[in-house]
Design an enzyme around this catalytic site. Sequence first.
Site, mmCIF file in Angstrom:
data_model
loop_
_atom_site.group_PDB
_atom_site.id
_atom_site.type_symbol
_atom_site.label_atom_id
_atom_site.label_comp_id
_atom_site.label_asym_id
_atom_site.label_seq_id
_atom_site.Cartn_x
_atom_site.Cartn_y
_atom_site.Cartn_z
ATOM 1 N N LYS B 102 87.526 21.601 51.588
ATOM 2 C CA LYS B 102 86.855 20.701 51.011
ATOM 3 C C LYS B 102 86.433 19.714 50.771
ATOM 4 O O LYS B 102 86.088 19.354 50.285
ATOM 5 C CB LYS B 102 88.531 20.846 50.230
ATOM 6 C CG LYS B 102 88.306 21.410 48.493
ATOM 7 C CD LYS B 102 89.948 21.110 48.323
ATOM 8 C CE LYS B 102 90.390 22.947 48.359
ATOM 9 N NZ LYS B 102 91.652 23.058 48.273
ATOM 10 N N ASP B 179 62.006 30.028 74.117
ATOM 11 C CA ASP B 179 61.919 29.896 72.949
ATOM 12 C C ASP B 179 62.935 30.503 72.004
ATOM 13 O O ASP B 179 63.481 31.605 72.163
ATOM 14 C CB ASP B 179 60.481 29.557 72.274
ATOM 15 C CG ASP B 179 60.605 29.064 71.487
ATOM 16 O OD1 ASP B 179 60.548 27.970 70.799
ATOM 17 O OD2 ASP B 179 58.920 28.755 71.205
ATOM 18 N N GLU B 180 63.671 29.103 71.185
ATOM 19 C CA GLU B 180 64.968 29.793 70.433
ATOM 20 C C GLU B 180 64.537 30.982 69.031
ATOM 21 O O GLU B 180 64.927 30.718 68.225
ATOM 22 C CB GLU B 180 65.329 28.548 69.835
ATOM 23 C CG GLU B 180 65.207 27.825 68.375
ATOM 24 C CD GLU B 180 63.869 26.888 68.865
ATOM 25 O OE1 GLU B 180 62.759 26.796 70.295
ATOM 26 O OE2 GLU B 180 63.116 26.293 68.066
ATOM 27 N N HIS B 268 71.247 26.133 71.816
ATOM 28 C CA HIS B 268 70.339 24.798 71.004
ATOM 29 C C HIS B 268 70.353 24.376 70.058
ATOM 30 O O HIS B 268 71.315 25.079 69.156
ATOM 31 C CB HIS B 268 69.311 26.418 70.773
ATOM 32 C CG HIS B 268 67.957 25.834 70.145
ATOM 33 N ND1 HIS B 268 67.833 25.479 69.401
ATOM 34 C CD2 HIS B 268 66.962 25.705 70.995
ATOM 35 C CE1 HIS B 268 66.550 24.800 68.748
ATOM 36 N NE2 HIS B 268 65.807 24.603 70.538
ATOM 37 N N GLY B 341 58.844 15.383 72.695
ATOM 38 C CA GLY B 341 58.431 14.589 72.850
ATOM 39 C C GLY B 341 58.232 13.996 74.372
ATOM 40 O O GLY B 341 57.825 13.350 74.495
ATOM 41 N N GLY B 363 57.983 20.400 76.953
ATOM 42 C CA GLY B 363 56.636 21.667 77.271
ATOM 43 C C GLY B 363 55.022 21.035 76.469
ATOM 44 O O GLY B 363 55.142 21.391 77.759
ATOM 45 N N GLY B 364 55.193 20.721 75.648
ATOM 46 C CA GLY B 364 54.211 20.024 76.350
ATOM 47 C C GLY B 364 53.342 19.320 76.472
ATOM 48 O O GLY B 364 52.257 19.049 77.287
#
Lengths: 415, 415
Positions: B102, B179-180, B268, B341, B363-364
């Site tokens: 609450k 990947d999620e 994740h 990034g 990743g990239g």
Amino acid sequence: MSNNKSVAPGYSTATYRLFEDKADFAKKAEGIAVGLTVGSWTELPEVAKQKMEKYLGQVVSIEAHEPEGAAPGERYADITIAYPDLNFSKDLPALLVTTFGKLSMDGRIKLLDLNPSSDFLSAFSGPKFGMQGVREKLGITDRPLLMSIFKSVIGYDLPNLREQFLQQALGGVDLIKDDEILFENPLTPLEKRVETCVDAAREAEKVTGQKLIYFTNLTGPTSKLRENARRAIDAGANGLLFNVLSYGYDAMAELVADPSINVPIAAHPAMAGAFYPSPHHGIAAPLLLGKLIRIAGADLSLFPSPYGSVVMPKEENLAVQAALLDPSLPLKAAFPVPSAGIHPGLVPLIMRDFGEAVVVNAGGGVHGHAHGAAAGGRAFRQAIDAVKAGIGLADYATDHEELRLAIERWGVREA
Amino acid sequence: MSNNKSVAPGYSTATYRLFEDKADFAKKAEGIAVGLTVGSWTELPEVAKQKMEKYLGQVVSIEAHEPEGAAPGERYADITIAYPDLNFSKDLPALLVTTFGKLSMDGRIKLLDLNPSSDFLSAFSGPKFGMQGVREKLGITDRPLLMSIFKSVIGYDLPNLREQFLQQALGGVDLIKDDEILFENPLTPLEKRVETCVDAAREAEKVTGQKLIYFTNLTGPTSKLRENARRAIDAGANGLLFNVLSYGYDAMAELVADPSINVPIAAHPAMAGAFYPSPHHGIAAPLLLGKLIRIAGADLSLFPSPYGSVVMPKEENLAVQAALLDPSLPLKAAFPVPSAGIHPGLVPLIMRDFGEAVVVNAGGGVHGHAHGAAAGGRAFRQAIDAVKAGIGLADYATDHEELRLAIERWGVREA
């Protein structure tokens, strides 16, 4: 909140409000549509594009708000992206993770709405009873329903709980709910609590001639929720209260999908304030406590009223109601329950704002009555009768003692 | 983030930041302590008070920030309330609903921290492997681990996924995660996907001589999560990725409590941005993605890095790491994985900020390497080696081709 009729079948859409002082919104929207689906696009060879197109997100619309001389922080766009249903399974975690998983962390962005495709929605049966079904169970079709909440529950034993229940029931309330913070405990364990309260309900019914639904708080480990629900039902519970946001929407959808859990479920908004109030982050209330709650299958949805101490603006409140009732969604309507700070003097306002598609829900406004909870319930029923009869509360109170005392304590706000 | 040593045993505390321009913070704190526990206090008769005292919440501390000439919106207090464990069951939904159910809707209030009692914590075994356990599985104790993410997954078939996996693995990464947003789908269904990727991992191991953990995305209906986890494990998965916030912390705690789910779990942060970024609402990141994730039992916790496109301030990032490692919590440490990034040129900065208790996740920054993902992985490993050897990246790159090309593309930010 309306469906995007222009979107092709097989796509579910999400609408975001994205605040950016400088960004190119069209580029940003394109980045979302690609980034949250196929990952990369422009650099793909033509033949790959042909193969991948059906998985590619589409920008449906961009409505930029860029007032002349906007101060920093004021510039935003409402962006709608269509996601191919092919990309995710037909469950709410998958829809939410796809549309607002990583993106939720990408700057100042709020999820305003989701419009799942018909195909996605086909996996959900929605509210088992819905607003009409709850009305039918009670045999009441011509007025708002009245719900009350226990005054205090923690540290109280069964006889005390029974007495609190009985007094509320004697006042003519239609629905009584557990406090959401009442968990399994040695003083009032689930089955004993249900048996005790149902027994009090029977006793009250002999006096009032009125049926009543008791929403028992369903708690425990996620994997035990269905078992606990069945235990409550076997003990006589004819309703369940569920803190849906602390377990996730899917846990509720699975409860609803279980045919043996054949009682109405009231969704409590505990933790909702972590999501909806910020203009820049989170999930908008009409989606959070309206549409998603309904898709997940709650028969009633509680949310903070615009009148009391725990406040949500009225416009947002009415949008939650609209989402719970929206006839364009192929699911039963769910009952809106604006809660907190409600006393009998507010009933004209509630009924002006919400009409009869509403549950009037009170705690202190019932228990704080000068003559006790039963009188408190009667005061509410009298207030509802007065509004139905088109009579001002003050007038009606002249020969309705309980209402008179309630008004003396809390005042009245005529619509 | 430290425990409140002054709090009596049997109480769990919550700390809130409450913004109010005028309120009496002491009164407000008292209202929380009473309102979220026994409901009413001052009006109780003495004998009832004696009986109820053990259920009553206690105000632990109030730190008001009321600068001279504060502008509207600037005045706040950090309030710590102790809640008797007696009041709630030993599960995370109960703790969250009690402390921030609450209350989350009561104005501008953010949940900063929770310090569950030892008794509450005794119900949780925490990370099954933890940071050290993951290191031991890989046999690597003396450097940050390196994780990579698939470039694109939606719409790709098994041979394509296998090739992506293989290239990443050949670069010498330690961990590869799905990947999620990859859900159950006809092109790469769970068991086939696991078999395919594990086969690629074996092929790579022959070349690199290096072990690897593959975190398969665990999805589906809540009630099927354990079954799906076991299916993945039976097919050879040696790690699981889980979108914990879309299912609730309890779903993860139950996965971890299952002895047959004996592989590391990476949590994740999908949807985390709905909770943590607002200063006025929601749940602070160190609690949301640090302490609660660890109590629920994740072995690794991903969160937005302070370096890339999806940003969380560095101070908050380090507080998440601190919560994942905090030795005062009687649970294994969980591995911090600042993500998004990340490129090789950031490794000196990452290792300066996080030390070696970190997973470098890209990743990239892996896939975007001029010579492909395998070269991308090698560039990261070279960057880690350089920092370990105390050599500047630019220097080290002169005779490390992959690192040189990475720096050419993304630059370098020496610590």
